[in-house]
Design a protein around this motif. Structure first.
Motif, PDB file in Angstrom:
ATOM      1  N   UNK A   1       1.484  15.905  -3.944  1.00 29.71           N
ATOM      2  CA  UNK A   1       2.636  16.170  -4.806  1.00 29.71           C
ATOM      3  C   UNK A   1       2.566  15.407  -6.124  1.00 29.71           C
ATOM      4  N   UNK A   2       2.051  14.193  -6.105  1.00 30.79           N
ATOM      5  CA  UNK A   2       1.987  13.364  -7.321  1.00 30.79           C
ATOM      6  C   UNK A   2       0.539  13.144  -7.765  1.00 30.79           C
ATOM      7  N   UNK A   3      -0.255  14.177  -7.694  1.00 26.78           N
ATOM      8  CA  UNK A   3      -1.688  14.088  -8.006  1.00 26.78           C
ATOM      9  C   UNK A   3      -1.932  13.757  -9.484  1.00 26.78           C
ATOM     10  N   UNK A   4      -3.160  13.366  -9.766  1.00 29.71           N
ATOM     11  CA  UNK A   4      -3.562  12.954 -11.111  1.00 29.71           C
ATOM     12  C   UNK A   4      -3.978  14.150 -11.962  1.00 29.71           C
ATOM     13  N   UNK A   5      -3.016  15.018 -12.246  1.00 28.56           N
ATOM     14  CA  UNK A   5      -3.240  16.144 -13.148  1.00 28.56           C
ATOM     15  C   UNK A   5      -2.942  15.694 -14.574  1.00 28.56           C
TER      16      UNK A   5
ATOM     17  N   UNK B   1       0.846  -1.191   0.000  1.00 25.29           N
ATOM     18  CA  UNK B   1       0.000   0.000   0.000  1.00 25.29           C
ATOM     19  C   UNK B   1       0.877   1.234   0.000  1.00 25.29           C
ATOM     20  N   UNK B   2       0.742   2.069  -1.036  1.00 23.58           N
ATOM     21  CA  UNK B   2       1.540   3.280  -1.172  1.00 23.58           C
ATOM     22  C   UNK B   2       0.598   4.474  -1.144  1.00 23.58           C
ATOM     23  N   UNK B   3       0.672   5.251  -0.066  1.00 17.90           N
ATOM     24  CA  UNK B   3      -0.297   6.322   0.189  1.00 17.90           C
ATOM     25  C   UNK B   3       0.162   7.675  -0.333  1.00 17.90           C
ATOM     26  N   UNK B   4       0.607   7.712  -1.568  1.00 11.66           N
ATOM     27  CA  UNK B   4       0.872   8.969  -2.245  1.00 11.66           C
ATOM     28  C   UNK B   4       2.224   9.587  -2.021  1.00 11.66           C
ATOM     29  N   UNK B   5       2.480  10.620  -2.818  1.00 13.83           N
ATOM     30  CA  UNK B   5       3.731  11.368  -2.828  1.00 13.83           C
ATOM     31  C   UNK B   5       4.935  10.472  -3.119  1.00 13.83           C
ATOM     32  N   UNK B   6       4.760   9.546  -4.055  1.00 14.15           N
ATOM     33  CA  UNK B   6       5.909   8.766  -4.526  1.00 14.15           C
ATOM     34  C   UNK B   6       6.860   9.664  -5.302  1.00 14.15           C
ATOM     35  N   UNK B   7       6.308  10.707  -5.910  1.00 14.21           N
ATOM     36  CA  UNK B   7       7.081  11.657  -6.698  1.00 14.21           C
ATOM     37  C   UNK B   7       6.879  13.055  -6.123  1.00 14.21           C
ATOM     38  N   UNK B   8       7.795  13.946  -6.463  1.00 10.31           N
ATOM     39  CA  UNK B   8       7.700  15.335  -6.003  1.00 10.31           C
ATOM     40  C   UNK B   8       6.723  16.159  -6.823  1.00 10.31           C
ATOM     41  N   UNK B   9       6.296  15.618  -7.985  1.00  9.30           N
ATOM     42  CA  UNK B   9       5.351  16.335  -8.835  1.00  9.30           C
ATOM     43  C   UNK B   9       4.584  15.332  -9.689  1.00  9.30           C
ATOM     44  N   UNK B  10       3.555  15.812 -10.356  1.00 13.98           N
ATOM     45  CA  UNK B  10       2.751  14.944 -11.213  1.00 13.98           C
ATOM     46  C   UNK B  10       3.554  14.429 -12.396  1.00 13.98           C
ATOM     47  N   UNK B  11       4.534  15.177 -12.866  1.00  9.92           N
ATOM     48  CA  UNK B  11       5.340  14.751 -14.016  1.00  9.92           C
ATOM     49  C   UNK B  11       6.705  14.261 -13.548  1.00  9.92           C
ATOM     50  N   UNK B  12       6.762  13.013 -13.150  1.00 11.97           N
ATOM     51  CA  UNK B  12       7.978  12.413 -12.614  1.00 11.97           C
ATOM     52  C   UNK B  12       9.025  12.216 -13.706  1.00 11.97           C
TER      53      UNK B  12
ATOM     54  N   UNK C   1      -8.654   6.240  -2.923  1.00 10.78           N
ATOM     55  CA  UNK C   1      -9.040   7.443  -3.655  1.00 10.78           C
ATOM     56  C   UNK C   1      -7.759   8.233  -3.870  1.00 10.78           C
ATOM     57  N   UNK C   2      -7.739   9.040  -4.934  1.00  9.52           N
ATOM     58  CA  UNK C   2      -6.538   9.798  -5.236  1.00  9.52           C
ATOM     59  C   UNK C   2      -6.816  11.274  -5.404  1.00  9.52           C
ATOM     60  N   UNK C   3      -5.805  12.058  -5.179  1.00 16.77           N
ATOM     61  CA  UNK C   3      -5.903  13.502  -5.386  1.00 16.77           C
ATOM     62  C   UNK C   3      -5.985  13.780  -6.887  1.00 16.77           C
ATOM     63  N   UNK C   4      -6.919  14.639  -7.287  1.00 21.78           N
ATOM     64  CA  UNK C   4      -7.010  15.063  -8.682  1.00 21.78           C
ATOM     65  C   UNK C   4      -6.397  16.452  -8.873  1.00 21.78           C
ATOM     66  N   UNK C   5      -5.893  17.021  -7.797  1.00 22.09           N
ATOM     67  CA  UNK C   5      -5.223  18.316  -7.811  1.00 22.09           C
ATOM     68  C   UNK C   5      -4.317  18.397  -6.598  1.00 22.09           C
ATOM     69  N   UNK C   6      -3.617  19.509  -6.446  1.00 26.95           N
ATOM     70  CA  UNK C   6      -2.662  19.662  -5.349  1.00 26.95           C
ATOM     71  C   UNK C   6      -3.327  19.741  -3.977  1.00 26.95           C
ATOM     72  N   UNK C   7      -4.623  20.010  -3.947  1.00 27.71           N
ATOM     73  CA  UNK C   7      -5.374  20.063  -2.688  1.00 27.71           C
ATOM     74  C   UNK C   7      -6.586  19.150  -2.804  1.00 27.71           C
ATOM     75  N   UNK C   8      -7.097  18.731  -1.657  1.00 28.73           N
ATOM     76  CA  UNK C   8      -8.251  17.843  -1.671  1.00 28.73           C
ATOM     77  C   UNK C   8      -9.102  18.056  -0.434  1.00 28.73           C
ATOM     78  N   UNK C   9     -10.399  17.993  -0.631  1.00 27.17           N
ATOM     79  CA  UNK C   9     -11.319  18.000   0.504  1.00 27.17           C
ATOM     80  C   UNK C   9     -11.262  16.661   1.207  1.00 27.17           C
ATOM     81  N   UNK C  10     -12.126  16.446   2.177  1.00 31.08           N
ATOM     82  CA  UNK C  10     -12.112  15.211   2.969  1.00 31.08           C
ATOM     83  C   UNK C  10     -12.671  14.019   2.179  1.00 31.08           C
ATOM     84  N   UNK C  11     -11.794  13.207   1.610  1.00 31.70           N
ATOM     85  CA  UNK C  11     -12.193  12.074   0.770  1.00 31.70           C
ATOM     86  C   UNK C  11     -12.863  10.949   1.559  1.00 31.70           C
ATOM     87  N   UNK C  12     -12.675  10.912   2.882  1.00 25.11           N
ATOM     88  CA  UNK C  12     -13.275   9.864   3.704  1.00 25.11           C
ATOM     89  C   UNK C  12     -14.655  10.268   4.247  1.00 25.11           C
TER      90      UNK C  12
END
Length: 189
Positions: free
Chosen positions: A40-44, A3-14, A81-92
């Protein structure tokens, strides 16, 4: 499961070289891999998560709405669930897992420390009401240890390496076991 909970990369374009090394390592991993993109690695548009073919054992949660993959052979269901931008509301918020006897697991890049965070704030009440067996969280760079809210266990491992001079100390991940509604985690430096 990995389970990898995000920010594997510093930006969306690794970096392409970094991506190749990561995808080779994940393809060789003898586990199912689940990734929940973070701030940091959102789905932009242009994200490697959206425009690359990943190994067959890797599932990326690309939507901010929780979705599930059921693994009957392991007796579990993995939500994410994943971030679709650099910020996110409460996904849970408002989420409730099923109750069909499977272990309900979720991987989420969320901030369980600051309730007003712009990075998917997660409250103890949301965790307790989720119906999950285990919630794997990201975003916070210091390991939490295993915690519990109601019947749900949760934790965040911190980051694998310090990101600045203020992030000293041992870094690592958790290895764990979920069995009969109980969770055990061991920190792996």
């Amino acid at each position: 499961l990995l389970l990898l909970a995000g920010d594997l990369f510093d930006s969306a374009d690794a970096d392409p070289g970094t991506l190749e090394v990561l995808m080779e390592a994940l393809a060789d991993c003898p586990a199912r891999v689940f990734i929940a993109p973070g701030n940091h690695d959102c789905c932009l548009p242009g994200s490697a998560y959206l425009h690359r073919e990943w190994p067959d054992n890797v599932h990326i949660f690309k939507s901010p709405a929780p979705e599930a993959v059921t693994l009957p052979e392991l007796g579990c269901r993995v939500w994410g669930a994943g971030f679709s931008g650099a910020r996110s509301g409460p996904l849970l918020s408002g989420f409730r897992a099923g109750s069909d006897g499977l272990a309900e697991i979720m991987v989420l890049h969320g901030d369980a420390v600051q309730p007003d965070s712009p990075y998917c704030p997660v409250t103890r009440e949301q965790i307790e009401g989720s119906g999950l067996t285990y919630l794997a969280l990201g975003h916070i760079h210091m390991a939490s240890g295993l915690r519990r809210a109601g019947e749900t266990f949760y934790a965040w491992p911190g980051c694998a390496m310090g990101r600045g001079f203020d992030e000293t100390g041992v870094k690592g991940c958790y290895a764990g076991c979920i069995e009969n509604g109980s969770v055990r985690l061991d920190f792996q430096p």
